[in-house]
Design a protein around this motif. Structure first.
Motif, mmCIF file in Angstrom:
data_model
loop_
_atom_site.group_PDB
_atom_site.id
_atom_site.type_symbol
_atom_site.label_atom_id
_atom_site.label_comp_id
_atom_site.label_asym_id
_atom_site.label_seq_id
_atom_site.Cartn_x
_atom_site.Cartn_y
_atom_site.Cartn_z
ATOM 1 N N ARG A 67 0.823 -1.213 0.000
ATOM 2 C CA ARG A 67 0.000 0.000 0.000
ATOM 3 C C ARG A 67 0.863 1.271 0.000
ATOM 4 N NH1 ARG A 67 -5.302 -1.433 3.575
ATOM 5 N NH2 ARG A 67 -5.412 -3.644 3.011
ATOM 6 N N ALA A 68 0.567 2.152 -0.945
ATOM 7 C CA ALA A 68 1.234 3.451 -1.107
ATOM 8 C C ALA A 68 2.669 3.340 -1.581
ATOM 9 C CB ALA A 68 1.176 4.283 0.181
ATOM 10 N N ARG A 69 3.105 2.135 -1.910
ATOM 11 C CA ARG A 69 4.433 1.968 -2.483
ATOM 12 C C ARG A 69 4.307 1.756 -3.990
ATOM 13 N NH1 ARG A 69 3.228 0.469 2.921
ATOM 14 N NH2 ARG A 69 5.134 0.044 4.111
ATOM 15 N N GLY A 70 5.347 2.123 -4.714
ATOM 16 C CA GLY A 70 5.339 1.892 -6.158
ATOM 17 C C GLY A 70 4.102 2.466 -6.827
ATOM 18 N N LYS A 71 3.389 1.602 -7.549
ATOM 19 C CA LYS A 71 2.192 2.037 -8.267
ATOM 20 C C LYS A 71 0.908 1.758 -7.507
ATOM 21 C CE LYS A 71 4.340 1.489 -12.823
ATOM 22 N NZ LYS A 71 4.275 0.791 -14.147
ATOM 23 N N SER A 72 1.017 1.194 -6.294
ATOM 24 C CA SER A 72 -0.186 0.936 -5.495
ATOM 25 C C SER A 72 -0.715 2.246 -4.917
ATOM 26 C CB SER A 72 0.129 -0.047 -4.367
ATOM 27 O OG SER A 72 0.404 -1.326 -4.898
ATOM 28 N N ARG A 73 -2.009 2.236 -4.597
ATOM 29 C CA ARG A 73 -2.655 3.464 -4.138
ATOM 30 C C ARG A 73 -2.544 3.636 -2.629
ATOM 31 N NH1 ARG A 73 -7.882 1.987 -7.855
ATOM 32 N NH2 ARG A 73 -6.834 2.262 -9.877
ATOM 33 N N ARG A 74 -2.805 4.854 -2.192
ATOM 34 C CA ARG A 74 -2.783 5.158 -0.772
ATOM 35 C C ARG A 74 -3.912 4.430 -0.041
ATOM 36 N NH1 ARG A 74 -1.419 10.498 -2.771
ATOM 37 N NH2 ARG A 74 0.564 11.223 -1.872
ATOM 38 N N SER A 75 -3.761 4.353 1.284
ATOM 39 C CA SER A 75 -4.766 3.704 2.122
ATOM 40 C C SER A 75 -4.870 4.459 3.438
ATOM 41 C CB SER A 75 -4.370 2.253 2.381
ATOM 42 O OG SER A 75 -5.224 1.646 3.322
ATOM 43 N N ALA A 76 -5.935 4.202 4.167
ATOM 44 C CA ALA A 76 -6.063 4.750 5.523
ATOM 45 C C ALA A 76 -5.415 3.823 6.541
ATOM 46 C CB ALA A 76 -7.535 4.967 5.862
ATOM 47 N N ASP A 77 -4.990 2.641 6.099
ATOM 48 C CA ASP A 77 -4.469 1.639 7.030
ATOM 49 C C ASP A 77 -3.157 1.058 6.496
ATOM 50 O OD1 ASP A 77 -4.020 -0.355 8.848
ATOM 51 O OD2 ASP A 77 -5.976 -1.316 8.647
ATOM 52 N N TYR A 78 -2.052 1.366 7.174
ATOM 53 C CA TYR A 78 -0.747 0.829 6.802
ATOM 54 C C TYR A 78 -0.209 -0.123 7.875
ATOM 55 C CZ TYR A 78 -0.863 4.633 3.392
ATOM 56 O OH TYR A 78 -1.218 5.470 2.373
ATOM 57 N N SER A 79 -1.096 -0.684 8.663
ATOM 58 C CA SER A 79 -0.663 -1.548 9.757
ATOM 59 C C SER A 79 -0.042 -2.838 9.224
ATOM 60 C CB SER A 79 -1.840 -1.895 10.666
ATOM 61 O OG SER A 79 -2.795 -2.679 9.973
ATOM 62 N N PHE A 80 0.746 -3.464 10.070
ATOM 63 C CA PHE A 80 1.396 -4.720 9.704
ATOM 64 C C PHE A 80 0.365 -5.783 9.332
ATOM 65 C CE2 PHE A 80 3.199 -8.872 10.873
ATOM 66 C CZ PHE A 80 4.322 -8.885 10.072
ATOM 67 N N GLU A 81 -0.718 -5.856 10.072
ATOM 68 C CA GLU A 81 -1.735 -6.878 9.807
ATOM 69 C C GLU A 81 -2.322 -6.753 8.411
ATOM 70 O OE1 GLU A 81 -2.964 -9.643 11.181
ATOM 71 O OE2 GLU A 81 -1.353 -9.531 12.655
ATOM 72 N N THR A 82 -2.490 -5.531 7.916
ATOM 73 C CA THR A 82 -3.017 -5.383 6.557
ATOM 74 C C THR A 82 -2.047 -5.965 5.543
ATOM 75 O OG1 THR A 82 -2.076 -3.164 6.221
ATOM 76 C CG2 THR A 82 -4.299 -3.290 7.144
ATOM 77 N N ASN A 83 -0.743 -5.806 5.798
ATOM 78 C CA ASN A 83 0.243 -6.332 4.861
ATOM 79 C C ASN A 83 0.267 -7.855 4.850
ATOM 80 O OD1 ASN A 83 1.615 -4.004 3.584
ATOM 81 N ND2 ASN A 83 2.041 -3.443 5.697
ATOM 82 N N VAL A 84 0.032 -8.475 6.005
ATOM 83 C CA VAL A 84 -0.058 -9.940 6.039
ATOM 84 C C VAL A 84 -1.302 -10.397 5.289
ATOM 85 C CG1 VAL A 84 -0.222 -11.979 7.509
ATOM 86 C CG2 VAL A 84 1.216 -10.058 8.214
ATOM 87 N N ARG A 85 -2.423 -9.734 5.525
ATOM 88 C CA ARG A 85 -3.672 -10.105 4.843
ATOM 89 C C ARG A 85 -3.591 -9.867 3.340
ATOM 90 N NH1 ARG A 85 -6.198 -7.241 9.093
ATOM 91 N NH2 ARG A 85 -6.932 -5.661 7.611
ATOM 92 N N ASP A 86 -2.827 -8.855 2.929
ATOM 93 C CA ASP A 86 -2.733 -8.549 1.498
ATOM 94 C C ASP A 86 -2.048 -9.670 0.719
ATOM 95 O OD1 ASP A 86 -4.072 -6.191 1.843
ATOM 96 O OD2 ASP A 86 -2.306 -4.893 1.695
ATOM 97 N N VAL A 87 -1.217 -10.478 1.379
ATOM 98 C CA VAL A 87 -0.641 -11.653 0.699
ATOM 99 C C VAL A 87 -1.769 -12.569 0.235
ATOM 100 C CG1 VAL A 87 0.820 -13.703 0.953
ATOM 101 C CG2 VAL A 87 1.507 -11.530 2.007
ATOM 102 N N ASP A 88 -2.739 -12.812 1.117
ATOM 103 C CA ASP A 88 -3.887 -13.642 0.755
ATOM 104 C C ASP A 88 -4.694 -13.017 -0.382
ATOM 105 O OD1 ASP A 88 -3.795 -15.881 2.621
ATOM 106 O OD2 ASP A 88 -4.154 -14.392 4.173
ATOM 107 N N VAL A 89 -4.845 -11.702 -0.320
ATOM 108 C CA VAL A 89 -5.624 -11.005 -1.347
ATOM 109 C C VAL A 89 -4.980 -11.184 -2.715
ATOM 110 C CG1 VAL A 89 -6.361 -8.729 -2.160
ATOM 111 C CG2 VAL A 89 -6.605 -9.321 0.258
#
Length: 270
Positions: A67-89
């Motif tokens: 999230r918010a890196r490279g070409k990905s868009r901004r988010s209201a949530d940059y927590s570690f848990e979102t990054n773990v869940r994003d692997v599944d996504v």
């Protein structure tokens, strides 16, 4: 898979929606073993090109920008848990059931947590210069982190067009680093690593990293001795000459070898 033959998938690049944002994803396709890559804290998916080249043909590489890196868009949530869940996504969006997860620095923590929570879906994990349990965060370090990012805050907007920095504020980046320090504590990360039941391999560097002083980095790496002693599924595959920041570019062959190793162990178990 039919009659032992992995189905072939076409190359794909696009945006994967999740929550209030969308992630830029690249899937090389092919019929090989899927490998998903979790980036360093401010890095982009392009950092993995040397590892992908080092592995050569026969692998399906899935890279993405957090999230918010490279070409990905901004988010209201940059927590570690979102990054773990994003692997599944990302895996779900690409129709991948099982994959080798490879992570560098911040991404190594993401990879370790994901592998620990998903033993049926993780072929194995390769943890590059990260996911080392150590109580390195205290009040003084927290102040140091915030001071460091306040000092460089003026240059972050200038570097964003180049893709070298995320589209996050200096305070958001500092907060994320501090959260990682809490996650890295022995009593937090230790049980996560103990629960890994798939083959996991560390690739560790030598020397310092951006923001570290003296032998801080080496003292953190020393924590892995206890990790591999407690869990027979985890080993140190290589300790290389490059430092924390350059390991993915300079020692990509060691990372590629670790990926081959965990995939081979998985094949032997099935």
């Amino acid at each position: 898979m039919k009659n032992g033959v992995q189905p072939t998938h076409a190359r794909w690049t696009g945006m994967v929606p999740v929550d209030d944002t969308a992630l830029a994803v690249t899937d090389t396709g092919g019929g090989g073993v899927p490998v998903i890559y979790a980036n360093g804290h401010t890095a982009t998916q392009g950092y993995w090109r040397h590892v992908i080249g080092g592995l050569g043909a026969g692998w399906r590489h899935i890279t993405y920008d957090m999230r918010a890196r490279g070409k990905s868009r901004r988010s209201a949530d940059y927590s570690f848990e979102t990054n773990v869940r994003d692997v599944d996504v990302v895996l779900a969006a690409r129709g991948v059931q099982r994959a080798v997860v490879v992570g560098w620095s911040y991404g190594a923590f993401v990879a370790a947590y994901w592998a620990s929570r998903n033993p049926a879906r993780a072929i194995g994990a390769v943890l590059v210069e990260g996911a080392q349990p150590h109580d390195w965060l205290d009040a003084a370090m927290e102040q140091r982190i915030r001071k460091l990012f306040r000092r460089v805050s003026w240059i972050l907007p200038l570097l964003r067009p180049t893709g070298l920095t995320p589209r996050m504020s200096a305070d958001q980046i500092a907060t994320s680093n501090i959260e990682l320090g809490k996650i890295a504590r022995k009593n937090v990360l230790g049980p996560v690593l103990d629960d890994i039941t798939v083959p996991a391999r560390y690739v560790v560097a030598s020397g310092a990293s951006f923001g570290s002083k003296g032998d801080e980095q080496e003292r953190i790496r020393a924590s892995l001795d206890e990790v591999v002693e407690r869990n027979p599924n985890i080993k140190i595959s290589a300790k290389v000459a490059s430092n924390h920041d350059h390991i993915v570019r300079k020692d990509f062959r060691a990372i590629a070898d670790a990926v081959r190793e965990v995939a081979a162990i998985d094949r032997g178990r099935r």
